[in-house]
Design a protein around this motif. Structure first.
Motif, PDB file in Angstrom:
ATOM      1  N   TRP A 118      38.550  33.977  68.354  1.00 43.42           N
ATOM      2  CA  TRP A 118      37.810  34.473  67.112  1.00 43.42           C
ATOM      3  C   TRP A 118      38.787  35.702  66.301  1.00 43.42           C
ATOM      4  N   GLN A 119      38.608  35.755  65.116  1.00 41.26           N
ATOM      5  CA  GLN A 119      39.464  36.652  64.429  1.00 41.26           C
ATOM      6  C   GLN A 119      38.508  37.830  64.264  1.00 41.26           C
ATOM      7  N   ASP A 120      38.906  38.823  64.987  1.00 38.11           N
ATOM      8  CA  ASP A 120      38.142  40.165  65.021  1.00 38.11           C
ATOM      9  C   ASP A 120      38.475  41.031  64.024  1.00 38.11           C
ATOM     10  N   ASP A 121      39.613  40.954  63.404  1.00 41.08           N
ATOM     11  CA  ASP A 121      40.392  41.619  62.334  1.00 41.08           C
ATOM     12  C   ASP A 121      40.990  41.026  61.173  1.00 41.08           C
ATOM     13  N   PRO A 122      40.315  40.649  60.032  1.00 37.90           N
ATOM     14  CA  PRO A 122      40.800  39.867  58.913  1.00 37.90           C
ATOM     15  C   PRO A 122      41.793  40.762  58.257  1.00 37.90           C
ATOM     16  N   THR A 123      41.845  41.952  58.248  1.00 39.08           N
ATOM     17  CA  THR A 123      42.685  42.812  57.407  1.00 39.08           C
ATOM     18  C   THR A 123      44.017  42.590  57.718  1.00 39.08           C
ATOM     19  N   ARG A 124      44.362  41.883  59.130  1.00 37.77           N
ATOM     20  CA  ARG A 124      45.790  41.667  59.618  1.00 37.77           C
ATOM     21  C   ARG A 124      46.513  40.485  58.889  1.00 37.77           C
ATOM     22  N   ARG A 125      45.572  39.731  58.240  1.00 38.12           N
ATOM     23  CA  ARG A 125      46.329  38.524  57.555  1.00 38.12           C
ATOM     24  C   ARG A 125      46.395  38.606  56.083  1.00 38.12           C
ATOM     25  N   PRO A 126      47.417  38.528  55.552  1.00 38.31           N
ATOM     26  CA  PRO A 126      47.554  38.752  53.905  1.00 38.31           C
ATOM     27  C   PRO A 126      47.409  37.058  53.621  1.00 38.31           C
ATOM     28  N   VAL A 127      47.024  37.018  52.137  1.00 36.16           N
ATOM     29  CA  VAL A 127      47.331  35.785  51.649  1.00 36.16           C
ATOM     30  C   VAL A 127      48.707  35.682  51.087  1.00 36.16           C
ATOM     31  N   ASP A 128      49.138  34.494  50.761  1.00 33.08           N
ATOM     32  CA  ASP A 128      50.388  34.363  50.301  1.00 33.08           C
ATOM     33  C   ASP A 128      50.711  35.226  49.228  1.00 33.08           C
ATOM     34  N   PRO A 129      51.921  36.019  49.196  1.00 38.54           N
ATOM     35  CA  PRO A 129      52.367  36.968  48.260  1.00 38.54           C
ATOM     36  C   PRO A 129      52.448  36.265  46.687  1.00 38.54           C
ATOM     37  N   ASP A 130      52.884  34.872  46.594  1.00 38.80           N
ATOM     38  CA  ASP A 130      53.113  34.507  45.485  1.00 38.80           C
ATOM     39  C   ASP A 130      51.855  34.372  44.770  1.00 38.80           C
TER      40      ASP A 130
END
Length: 271
Positions: A118-130
């Motif tokens: 389970w992903q407890d903290d979604p703030t750690r995963r950015p979208v593709d910066p492009d």
């Protein structure tokens, strides 16, 4: 234009279900793709390679999930405090393990040792910066917070499939259902098929979204969600009409510009 349907998929690559309304967070719909199945090497598993995942239905119940499948009795599972370092494609991330009972249930389903995380903290995963801003974040979805499709585009695709079948002298197949494409938001009333390709910003209800990029489609769309039979459609037909940059395309990825709630029947306005 209006919202025809809203869908959430609690576990990546398992069954989703329609909801009348859903809260939107910066990284996607609440409860959408926050869980993932990993193999014995802590590497992501998807229905592309493991179609039996599509026979698992996960519904949010309290602080966890209820898993339902044809192989065993339903089971309720919740995240533990144990952290695992897992791989999602080229990404390494820390996710929380969901315990031995969830692992045993899913391992029996898939016929191999697996774990649920389970992903407890979604703030750690950015979208593709492009295709996003530095502050944009995403759940465990393939790359972006939400996926939007339109009934007009699916109707046109099914027409193309039927026309090609007639040209080949084959029986016209049943129209493909929208769930093959696993959207979060389905829009009705788009005047021209694939008009969504050109949208830059859209308002759903009271909430604004940016279109980050079109969605490239993979072999998962060729698997019948009920029988698990693999076919050639829709990739064969998309390759004729919707192929460029070496990929086939259907649907558009959205990034929310705030938090709010979307509902079936909400108006949809191109900004």
């Amino acid at each position: 234009m209006i919202v025809r349907a809203v869908h959430v998929y609690p576990i990546k690559s398992t069954q989703g279900y329609e909801v009348p309304a859903a809260d939107v967070e910066p990284w996607g719909l609440v409860h959408d793709r926050r869980y993932m199945v990993v193999d014995e090497h802590d590497t992501m598993m998807t229905a592309r390679e493991h179609p039996l995942l599509l026979t698992c239905r996960a519904e949010v119940t309290g602080t966890g999930l209820t898993l339902t499948g044809g192989h065993a009795a339903p089971v309720r599972v919740s995240p533990t405090d144990r952290v695992r370092t897992v791989r999602l494609r080229a990404e390494l991330m820390e996710l929380r393990d969901c315990g031995d009972e969830a692992a045993a249930w899913l391992s029996e389903l898939l016929g191999r040792p697996v774990r649920l995380v389970w992903q407890d903290d979604p703030t750690r995963r950015p979208v593709d910066p492009d295709y996003g801003l530095p502050e944009d974040r995403v759940s465990l979805a393939d790359g972006y917070p939400l996926l939007l499709t339109s009934t007009a585009s699916l109707d046109r695709l099914n027409d193309w499939i039927a026309e090609a079948a007639v040209e080949r002298g084959e029986e016209v197949p049943e129209p493909l259902p929208m769930h093959r494409f696993r959207p979060n938001v389905v829009v009705d009333g788009v005047e021209t098929a694939f008009a969504e390709d050109g949208w830059q910003r859209v308002r759903i209800g009271d909430l604004d979204f940016r279109m980050s990029k079109l969605c490239a489609r993979c072999v998962l769309t060729t698997i019948d969600n009920t029988t698990l039979a693999k076919g050639k459609e829709p990739i064969r037909t998309l390759a004729v009409h919707r192929r460029w940059d070496g990929k086939t395309w259907f649907g558009v990825n959205l990034i929310p510009d705030g938090e709010g709630r979307i509902r079936t029947g909400d108006p949809v306005k191109v900004l």
